[in-house]
Design an enzyme around this catalytic site. Structure first.
Site, PDB file in Angstrom:
ATOM      1  N   GLY A 164       0.667  -1.150  -0.162  1.00  7.42           N
ATOM      2  CA  GLY A 164      -0.085   0.072  -0.118  1.00  7.42           C
ATOM      3  C   GLY A 164       0.895   1.295   0.047  1.00  7.42           C
ATOM      4  O   GLY A 164       0.375   2.393  -0.467  1.00  7.42           O
ATOM      5  N   THR A 165       1.950   1.258   0.677  1.00 11.70           N
ATOM      6  CA  THR A 165       2.776   2.352   0.672  1.00 11.70           C
ATOM      7  C   THR A 165       3.227   2.590  -0.492  1.00 11.70           C
ATOM      8  O   THR A 165       3.447   3.988  -1.020  1.00 11.70           O
ATOM      9  CB  THR A 165       4.159   2.086   1.622  1.00 11.70           C
TER      10      THR A 165
ATOM     11  N   GLY B  19      -2.419  -5.997  -0.147  1.00 13.56           N
ATOM     12  CA  GLY B  19      -2.769  -7.549  -0.070  1.00 13.56           C
ATOM     13  C   GLY B  19      -2.555  -8.187   1.647  1.00 13.56           C
ATOM     14  O   GLY B  19      -3.545  -8.763   1.650  1.00 13.56           O
ATOM     15  N   HIS B  20      -1.850  -7.531   2.286  1.00 12.88           N
ATOM     16  CA  HIS B  20      -1.613  -8.261   3.480  1.00 12.88           C
ATOM     17  C   HIS B  20      -2.621  -7.717   4.476  1.00 12.88           C
ATOM     18  O   HIS B  20      -2.720  -8.375   5.653  1.00 12.88           O
ATOM     19  CB  HIS B  20      -0.308  -8.125   4.210  1.00 12.88           C
TER      20      HIS B  20
ATOM     21  N   THR C 247      10.624  -8.045 -12.741  1.00 15.14           N
ATOM     22  CA  THR C 247       9.772  -9.401 -12.751  1.00 15.14           C
ATOM     23  C   THR C 247       8.595  -9.467 -12.067  1.00 15.14           C
ATOM     24  O   THR C 247       8.701  -9.401 -10.477  1.00 15.14           O
ATOM     25  CB  THR C 247      10.774 -10.588 -12.715  1.00 15.14           C
TER      26      THR C 247
ATOM     27  N   CYS D 273       2.609   0.641  12.420  1.00 12.99           N
ATOM     28  CA  CYS D 273       3.742   1.442  11.881  1.00 12.99           C
ATOM     29  C   CYS D 273       4.586   2.389  12.706  1.00 12.99           C
ATOM     30  O   CYS D 273       5.584   2.975  12.689  1.00 12.99           O
ATOM     31  CB  CYS D 273       3.456   2.237  10.606  1.00 12.99           C
TER      32      CYS D 273
HETATM   33  N1  PLP Z   1      -2.526   3.327   4.445  1.00  5.37           N
HETATM   34  C1  PLP Z   1      -3.327   2.710   5.392  1.00  5.37           C
HETATM   35  C2  PLP Z   1      -4.456   3.430   5.916  1.00  5.37           C
HETATM   36  C3  PLP Z   1      -2.643   1.620   6.304  1.00  5.37           C
HETATM   37  O1  PLP Z   1      -3.160   1.374   7.485  1.00  5.37           O
HETATM   38  C4  PLP Z   1      -1.437   1.047   5.737  1.00  5.37           C
HETATM   39  C5  PLP Z   1      -0.850  -0.044   6.446  1.00  5.37           C
HETATM   40  O2  PLP Z   1      -1.001  -0.204   7.959  1.00  5.37           O
HETATM   41  C6  PLP Z   1      -0.855   1.566   4.579  1.00  5.37           C
HETATM   42  C7  PLP Z   1      -1.375   2.737   3.777  1.00  5.37           C
HETATM   43  C8  PLP Z   1       0.421   0.916   4.394  1.00  5.37           C
HETATM   44  O3  PLP Z   1       0.071  -0.341   3.536  1.00  5.37           O
HETATM   45  P1  PLP Z   1       1.453  -1.347   3.484  1.00  5.37           P
HETATM   46  O4  PLP Z   1       1.603  -2.175   4.871  1.00  5.37           O
HETATM   47  O5  PLP Z   1       0.844  -2.519   2.535  1.00  5.37           O
HETATM   48  O6  PLP Z   1       2.636  -0.784   2.973  1.00  5.37           O
END
Ligand code: PLP
Length: 381
Positions: free
Chosen positions: A71-72, A202-203, A240, A326
């Protein structure tokens, strides 16, 4: 010790179907999608099929979905794409003070490059008001970035209303939505949300870590590549393809999409049970956010530092969080933006539910929190 996992907003256990899909791709259909032989052709076909699964869950076309590593990455890329697209139109960005750092940090980096960023603050209920966005909007605004579900409170933000506002105002700004916590928890489609860019991960939905996706509206073309190299992902993100993770992501997505209505109903009911149970059985407990999303609620035990309570519960086999995983214990900018008292902020706890959780597990949480209030007091905290 049996683990009671109530931290699904941090990450989720990989679903057996997703793990099996990854294993099959790792050990049997392990070809490189760029190879010309039959294993490569099969791998390329599978990636195309998996992209179609993600697209179906988002309600968009397969060629509007780009695989990412998380997501990041999706958030960072979305912001880069939007500012590149608007580079001749302005240098103003609007986002919210309660975004994930995956949005806030790239915005801060852009400030160093001369962009001006307006951070909308939530009202007393934790929600971003549309009027605040309307007031902040300027002719040189090129991007509005607003999350769908806040990861620490479960609050839904008015993304679809923001999209309508931008249209009504004939704004040049593109709309990015971090839907990492909302995907397959809150029903939405690209159309219903109206965003130009949507990041998912995904996670959070039963796939392994290391895969995500970004929806990119055709409005954004021509795009700038995130990674340059061998030309994968239509030359926009070379490297890849992570075929095992992609296969697992699609498997988890298919299951989550099919069961979405059922999961929403179950989680809504389980969250209501959790709130009732904790309020009835844990003296002094404050409900900070019932969350609009079905899976997240934020509570506080004023006087009991979150990290101490989280460790205490962990010793009893119960996993919850003191906020976003995080932060790793750093003070939360989300709770700070909500103007909560220090005592409430210091005692914040996030409970995030998944479809596998049961009422018995919630009963165990209530018991453990009750004994925490007793034993941590007895220990002088
Ligand atoms: N955005 C939100 C709202 C999230 O809660 C998170 C992860 O906790 C992220 C982005 C980041 O996702 P990823 O852990 O897949 O990088």
């Amino acid at each position: 010790m049996h683990t009671i996992y109530l931290d699904h907003a941090a990450t989720t256990r990989v679903l057996p179907e997703a793990a099996q899909a990854a294993l099959r791709v790792m050990t049997e259909d392990f070809g490189n999608p760029s190879s010309l032989h039959h294993l490569g052709v099969r791998a390329a076909k599978e990636v195309a099929d998996h992209r179609a699964v993600i697209a179906a869950a988002l309600g968009c076309k397969a060629d509007e979905v780009y695989f990412t590593s998380c997501g990041t990455e999706g958030d960072n890329w979305a912001i880069q794409l939007a500012v590149h697209h608007g580079r001749h139109k302005g240098k103003h960005i609007i986002t919210t003070a309660v975004e994930h750092s995956a949005v806030l940090e790239p915005c801060k980096a852009l400030e160093l490059q001369g962009y001006e960023v307006t951070y909308l603050h939530p009202d007393a209920t934790g929600h971003i008001r549309l009027e605040a966005l309307e007031d902040a909007l300027r002719p040189d605004t090129v991007l509005v970035s607003m999350m769908l579900v806040n990861n620490e409170t479960g609050f839904l933000q008015p993304v679809a209303d923001a999209a309508r506002l931008l249209k009504r105002k004939k704004s040049n700004a593109l709309l990015h939505c971090d839907a990492v916590q909302g995907f397959l928890k809150v029903p939405f489609t690209v159309k219903s949300l109206g965003a130009d860019l949507i990041a998912i991960s995904g996670h959070k939905i039963g796939a392994p870590k290391g895969v995500g996706a970004l929806y990119v509206s055709p409005r954004l073309h021509p795009m700038v590549p995130m990674i340059r190299g061998g030309g994968q992902e239509k030359a926009m993100r070379s490297g890849t393809e992570a075929t095992p993770q992609i296969a697992a992501f699609a498997a988890a997505c298919k299951l989550g999409h099919t069961a979405l209505g059922e999961h929403v109903d179950y989680l809504t009911e389980l969250k209501a049970y959790t709130l009732d149970k904790l309020q009835a059985e844990v003296p002094g407990l404050v409900v900070v956010s019932e969350g609009d999303a079905p899976h997240i609620l934020a509570i506080s035990l004023p006087g009991y530092p979150s990290q101490v309570v989280v460790r205490y519960l962990s010793d009893k086999g119960i996993c919850i969080s003191s906020g976003s995983a995080c932060h790793k214990g750093k003070a939360s900018h989300v709770y700070a933006a909500m103007n909560l008292s220090k005592a409430v902020r210091d005692g914040m706890l996030r409970v995030s539910l998944g479809p596998s959780n049961t009422r018995e597990e919630i009963d165990a949480l209530a018991d453990a929190l009750l004994s925490a209030t007793r034993e941590l007091v007895a220990a002088g905290r």
